[in-house]
Design a protein around this motif. Structure first.
Motif, PDB file in Angstrom:
ATOM      1  N   SER A  85      24.455  -2.355 -48.486  1.00 10.96           N
ATOM      2  CA  SER A  85      23.297  -1.483 -48.655  1.00 10.96           C
ATOM      3  C   SER A  85      21.991  -2.235 -48.446  1.00 10.96           C
ATOM      4  O   SER A  85      21.842  -3.361 -48.900  1.00 10.96           O
ATOM      5  N   THR A  86      21.040  -1.570 -47.800  1.00 12.10           N
ATOM      6  CA  THR A  86      19.709  -2.153 -47.653  1.00 12.10           C
ATOM      7  C   THR A  86      18.801  -1.755 -48.813  1.00 12.10           C
ATOM      8  O   THR A  86      17.704  -2.277 -48.943  1.00 12.10           O
ATOM      9  N   LEU A  87      19.247  -0.844 -49.664  1.00 16.20           N
ATOM     10  CA  LEU A  87      18.429  -0.373 -50.779  1.00 16.20           C
ATOM     11  C   LEU A  87      18.656  -1.152 -52.065  1.00 16.20           C
ATOM     12  O   LEU A  87      17.757  -1.295 -52.877  1.00 16.20           O
ATOM     13  N   VAL A  88      19.863  -1.622 -52.261  1.00 20.78           N
ATOM     14  CA  VAL A  88      20.255  -2.295 -53.493  1.00 20.78           C
ATOM     15  C   VAL A  88      19.508  -3.615 -53.641  1.00 20.78           C
ATOM     16  O   VAL A  88      19.426  -4.408 -52.705  1.00 20.78           O
ATOM     17  N   LYS A  89      18.958  -3.840 -54.833  1.00 22.75           N
ATOM     18  CA  LYS A  89      18.170  -5.042 -55.084  1.00 22.75           C
ATOM     19  C   LYS A  89      18.830  -6.011 -56.070  1.00 22.75           C
ATOM     20  O   LYS A  89      18.371  -7.114 -56.252  1.00 22.75           O
ATOM     21  N   TRP A 131      20.827   4.214 -56.138  1.00 24.24           N
ATOM     22  CA  TRP A 131      19.843   4.544 -55.107  1.00 24.24           C
ATOM     23  C   TRP A 131      20.435   5.596 -54.189  1.00 24.24           C
ATOM     24  O   TRP A 131      21.650   5.663 -53.998  1.00 24.24           O
ATOM     25  N   GLY A 132      19.581   6.386 -53.588  1.00 24.68           N
ATOM     26  CA  GLY A 132      19.996   7.350 -52.578  1.00 24.68           C
ATOM     27  C   GLY A 132      18.822   7.621 -51.660  1.00 24.68           C
ATOM     28  O   GLY A 132      17.667   7.458 -52.062  1.00 24.68           O
ATOM     29  N   GLY A 133      19.110   8.016 -50.456  1.00 23.78           N
ATOM     30  CA  GLY A 133      18.034   8.297 -49.525  1.00 23.78           C
ATOM     31  C   GLY A 133      18.419   9.386 -48.555  1.00 23.78           C
ATOM     32  O   GLY A 133      19.591   9.746 -48.424  1.00 23.78           O
ATOM     33  N   TYR A 134      17.408   9.907 -47.886  1.00 23.76           N
ATOM     34  CA  TYR A 134      17.649  10.891 -46.836  1.00 23.76           C
ATOM     35  C   TYR A 134      16.582  10.695 -45.768  1.00 23.76           C
ATOM     36  O   TYR A 134      15.502  10.180 -46.039  1.00 23.76           O
ATOM     37  N   GLU A 153      11.123   7.353 -55.161  1.00 22.55           N
ATOM     38  CA  GLU A 153      10.577   6.000 -55.323  1.00 22.55           C
ATOM     39  C   GLU A 153       9.565   5.675 -54.225  1.00 22.55           C
ATOM     40  O   GLU A 153       8.464   5.262 -54.505  1.00 22.55           O
ATOM     41  N   TYR A 154       9.967   5.807 -52.964  1.00 20.22           N
ATOM     42  CA  TYR A 154       9.096   5.441 -51.849  1.00 20.22           C
ATOM     43  C   TYR A 154       9.701   5.952 -50.542  1.00 20.22           C
ATOM     44  O   TYR A 154      10.840   6.413 -50.506  1.00 20.22           O
ATOM     45  N   SER A 155       8.914   5.858 -49.477  1.00 23.70           N
ATOM     46  CA  SER A 155       9.390   6.184 -48.128  1.00 23.70           C
ATOM     47  C   SER A 155       9.193   4.950 -47.251  1.00 23.70           C
ATOM     48  O   SER A 155       8.308   4.134 -47.512  1.00 23.70           O
ATOM     49  N   GLN A 156      10.018   4.836 -46.220  1.00 27.28           N
ATOM     50  CA  GLN A 156       9.937   3.681 -45.333  1.00 27.28           C
ATOM     51  C   GLN A 156      10.375   4.071 -43.928  1.00 27.28           C
ATOM     52  O   GLN A 156      11.171   4.981 -43.749  1.00 27.28           O
ATOM     53  N   GLU A 166      13.873   5.260 -34.500  1.00 24.75           N
ATOM     54  CA  GLU A 166      13.227   4.987 -35.777  1.00 24.75           C
ATOM     55  C   GLU A 166      13.027   6.301 -36.518  1.00 24.75           C
ATOM     56  O   GLU A 166      12.687   7.320 -35.911  1.00 24.75           O
ATOM     57  N   ARG A 167      13.264   6.254 -37.834  1.00 20.67           N
ATOM     58  CA  ARG A 167      13.117   7.441 -38.671  1.00 20.67           C
ATOM     59  C   ARG A 167      12.377   7.072 -39.948  1.00 20.67           C
ATOM     60  O   ARG A 167      12.305   5.912 -40.327  1.00 20.67           O
ATOM     61  N   ILE A 168      11.911   8.103 -40.635  1.00 16.01           N
ATOM     62  CA  ILE A 168      11.342   7.932 -41.968  1.00 16.01           C
ATOM     63  C   ILE A 168      12.458   8.238 -42.971  1.00 16.01           C
ATOM     64  O   ILE A 168      13.088   9.292 -42.908  1.00 16.01           O
ATOM     65  N   GLU A 169      12.703   7.292 -43.864  1.00 14.85           N
ATOM     66  CA  GLU A 169      13.719   7.456 -44.906  1.00 14.85           C
ATOM     67  C   GLU A 169      13.005   7.568 -46.254  1.00 14.85           C
ATOM     68  O   GLU A 169      12.108   6.790 -46.556  1.00 14.85           O
TER      69      GLU A 169
END
Length: 185
Positions: A85-89, A131-134, A153-156, A166-169
């Motif tokens: 995962s790229t989200l997990v810290k 974490w989760g994203g769309y 939390e945030y967008s990237q 490229e997309r906005i997540e």
């Protein structure tokens, strides 16, 4: 490491993917409304789906979402941690990923599956944060995250390799403490 857990809800069985699921996976994953919304290309054959099961879906904490009344997979859900995962810290965090076939949209099935995977992640696997994203425009996934108690939390910007774009997540999270508090409330 393969997945051996079987989780169950009122309407669903979450079980390991099997090579024999390839035809069912292909039936739904070939739909161009499914994969691209989740960041992957539509499947192009039963053999392609079988290879994806073997290469990507037959791993720990990745589940076929089986609707009890049809007895075959209609989606997928997973928990990813570490380098998956790229989200997990941190080591005690995981990312939830999911999709469900178009004929089953709007029935609350994915929210039911996400609630179950959250319970498994927090109670059994002892994760402290999920974490989760769309991707921008996937309002169905956003509603699932919100319905299950996750908060924005945030967008990237993110380059989606499988789609070469490229997309906005949009990223959401939920801590174990907030999950426990919500369950008591």
């Amino acid at each position: 490491m393969t997945n051996t857990n079987i989780l169950e809800t009122k309407r669903l069985i979450l079980r390991p993917w099997q090579a024999e699921d390839a035809e069912d996976l292909y039936r739904y994953a070939k739909n161009p409304l499914i994969g691209p919304a989740a960041g992957w290309k539509p499947h192009f054959s039963v053999n392609n789906s079988r290879q994806i099961i073997l290469d990507y879906l037959s791993v720990a904490e990745t589940y076929a979402v089986v609707l009890k009344n049809v007895q075959h997979p209609v989606g997928s859900i997973s928990l990813k941690n570490g380098k998956q995962s790229t989200l997990v810290k941190a080591a005690d965090e995981a990312e939830i990923g999911y999709w469900i076939a178009q004929p089953f949209w709007g029935q609350g099935l994915m929210s039911e599956a996400v609630e179950k995977i959250m319970q498994h992640a927090f109670a059994d696997l002892k994760f402290q944060k999920l974490w989760g994203g769309y991707y921008d425009g996937n309002d169905r996934s956003r509603r699932v995250l919100q319905k299950c108690g996750m908060v924005y939390e945030y967008s990237q910007k993110k380059y989606v390799t499988a789609l070469d774009e490229e997309r906005i997540e949009h990223i959401f999270s939920l801590t174990k403490d907030k999950w426990i508090t919500a369950k008591r409330g």
